[in-house]
Design an enzyme around this catalytic site. Structure first.
Site, PDB file in Angstrom:
ATOM      1  N   HIS A  70       0.872  -1.176   0.000  1.00 44.21           N
ATOM      2  CA  HIS A  70       0.000   0.000   0.000  1.00 44.21           C
ATOM      3  C   HIS A  70       0.910   1.227   0.000  1.00 44.21           C
ATOM      4  O   HIS A  70       1.713   1.419   0.917  1.00 44.21           O
ATOM      5  CB  HIS A  70      -0.919   0.004   1.219  1.00 44.21           C
ATOM      6  CG  HIS A  70      -1.909  -1.102   1.206  1.00 44.21           C
ATOM      7  ND1 HIS A  70      -2.241  -1.827   2.329  1.00 44.21           N
ATOM      8  CD2 HIS A  70      -2.644  -1.630   0.198  1.00 44.21           C
ATOM      9  CE1 HIS A  70      -3.141  -2.743   2.018  1.00 44.21           C
ATOM     10  NE2 HIS A  70      -3.400  -2.637   0.730  1.00 44.21           N
ATOM     11  N   GLU A  73       1.734   3.796   3.011  1.00 35.68           N
ATOM     12  CA  GLU A  73       2.166   3.259   4.309  1.00 35.68           C
ATOM     13  C   GLU A  73       3.688   3.358   4.362  1.00 35.68           C
ATOM     14  O   GLU A  73       4.413   2.396   4.126  1.00 35.68           O
ATOM     15  CB  GLU A  73       1.635   1.844   4.479  1.00 35.68           C
ATOM     16  CG  GLU A  73       0.104   1.830   4.464  1.00 35.68           C
ATOM     17  CD  GLU A  73      -0.515   0.432   4.525  1.00 35.68           C
ATOM     18  OE1 GLU A  73       0.231  -0.553   4.709  1.00 35.68           O
ATOM     19  OE2 GLU A  73      -1.750   0.347   4.380  1.00 35.68           O
ATOM     20  N   HIS A 165       3.262  -3.125   7.147  1.00 34.24           N
ATOM     21  CA  HIS A 165       2.213  -2.158   6.848  1.00 34.24           C
ATOM     22  C   HIS A 165       2.071  -1.155   7.983  1.00 34.24           C
ATOM     23  O   HIS A 165       2.559  -1.372   9.095  1.00 34.24           O
ATOM     24  CB  HIS A 165       0.863  -2.871   6.666  1.00 34.24           C
ATOM     25  CG  HIS A 165       0.767  -3.716   5.438  1.00 34.24           C
ATOM     26  ND1 HIS A 165       0.077  -3.337   4.312  1.00 34.24           N
ATOM     27  CD2 HIS A 165       1.283  -4.935   5.159  1.00 34.24           C
ATOM     28  CE1 HIS A 165       0.170  -4.285   3.385  1.00 34.24           C
ATOM     29  NE2 HIS A 165       0.897  -5.271   3.880  1.00 34.24           N
ATOM     30  N   GLU A 229       1.306  -5.067  11.097  1.00 33.17           N
ATOM     31  CA  GLU A 229       0.808  -3.698  11.175  1.00 33.17           C
ATOM     32  C   GLU A 229       1.575  -2.974  12.275  1.00 33.17           C
ATOM     33  O   GLU A 229       1.587  -3.414  13.429  1.00 33.17           O
ATOM     34  CB  GLU A 229      -0.695  -3.694  11.480  1.00 33.17           C
ATOM     35  CG  GLU A 229      -1.552  -4.400  10.435  1.00 33.17           C
ATOM     36  CD  GLU A 229      -1.814  -3.546   9.210  1.00 33.17           C
ATOM     37  OE1 GLU A 229      -1.409  -2.360   9.211  1.00 33.17           O
ATOM     38  OE2 GLU A 229      -2.426  -4.052   8.248  1.00 33.17           O
TER      39      GLU A 229
END
Length: 349
Positions: A70, A73, A165, A229
């Site tokens: 992404h 990010e 991420h 994450e």
């Protein structure tokens, strides 16, 4: 310091090069560092780095680390770029084979999560679906799968993949990891210890195979794979990288082949492991989702709470409280609106 102009042309570093040439089809380029380490730029944003054959690999492993699947990010991208620069500067020696990936360079340049389609839903063969034909992000996912398959085939040790991420949505647990579903597989204690070393104290066990990058590498390559994450989305240059010291230090330690640090005994008491108890799907025109748009991941709902309903049925939280992750009502009919989860007693049960 190595002369890396053959790798990055007139760019300051790997990240700068990737942002300057996001859509370029550049030829493969190889350099050899003073200590015999080989660095191959397989494509824009893709480096394969191999220590000399006579160097010991104490942890008997090889690693794929990806970021920027992404494009907005950015903190994990900056972390990886910093580690590459340390290696090129000769700050430390590499012990294990590495494949380092910046996933979606055009989205990185645009500062967007993606341009046409969420690239982290295009792996495990999903890039070949008719609706994705001709999309640059589908072609990039196919290309990255090929690089990973080639890297895995070359041997060199047990394979792990960490896809890094950050999140747009707030979370009551800032750092957490997702473990892709592979039937009959349990999380190795050593991987749990690595997550704790990286200051990731929450793990979510996924309940079915998916089309994420980490699901592809776990199912197709047999890797121990995790989507990790690490905090909040910020633009390039606006990240407080001190908040990412854990993952940077843990990866550097693995890259160098150093032993794992001693953790408190028993270490896994610090890792909270969740499992999925219900997948929420958009059932159609009468579907109503009773979770606010701005709710944080891991928000807990007490027993008896109605989470969603339609004309035929509804879902009510059972006898034990359940938490919501990845809520998103803006999905087509049949797609996932969110997951309800609850803690599992331990990672190894």
């Amino acid at each position: 310091m190595v002369d890396d102009t053959r790798l990055f042309h007139d760019s300051a570093d790997w990240l700068d090069h990737t942002l300057r040439y996001p859509s370029s089809d550049l030829s493969e380029t190889t350099i050899t560092l003073a200590d015999g380490t080989t660095v191959i730029r397989r494509a824009v944003g893709v480096l394969e780095i191999t220590p000399p054959a006579d160097r010991t690999n104490p942890n008997a492993e090889k690693l794929i680390v990806s970021a920027g699947v992404h494009g907005n990010e950015t903190a994990p991208i900056e972390v990886l770029n910093g580690l590459v620069q340390e290696l090129l500067n000769g700050d430390w020696q590499l012990a294990c084979p590495l494949l380092l990936i910046l996933g979606n360079p055009p989205a990185m340049v645009a500062g967007e999560r993606f341009l046409k389609v969420n690239m982290n839903r295009l792996f495990h063969g999903a890039h070949g679906k008719p609706e994705h034909q001709g999309l640059a992000e589908a072609e990039r996912a196919r290309q990255l799968e090929g690089f990973c398959q080639d890297f895995a085939r070359r041997g060199g040790g047990a394979l792990s993949h960490y896809d890094l991420h950050t999140a747009i949505r707030p979370s009551q647990r800032e750092k957490f990891a997702l473990y892709p579903y592979v039937e009959g597989r349990e999380v190795p204690n050593g991987q749990c210890a690595f997550l704790l070393e990286a200051e990731v104290e929450t793990l979510l066990l996924q309940h079915k195979a998916g089309t994420t990058f980490s699901s592809f590498s776990s199912s197709q390559l047999g890797a121990e794979s995790f989507t990790v994450e690490l905090g909040k989305v910020r633009p390039f240059g606006q990240n407080d990288l001190s908040r990412f010291t854990g993952i940077k230090d843990a990866l550097r330690r693995r890259f160098r082949g150093q032993p794992a640090p001693r953790l408190p005994d028993p270490p896994l008491d610090r890792l909270t492991v969740f499992e999925v108890v219900h997948e929420i799907l958009n059932t159609g025109p009468s579907f109503q989702f009773h979770v606010p748009d701005d709710v944080a991941n891991f928000t807990e709902y007490p027993s008896g709470t109605v989470i969603w309903e339609d004309e035929q049925t509804h879902y009510r939280v059972g006898a034990v409280a359940e938490a919501i992750v990845f809520p998103n009502r803006q999905v087509p009919v049949g797609q996932r609106v969110g997951l309800l989860i609850r803690p599992r007693q331990s990672a190894g049960t």
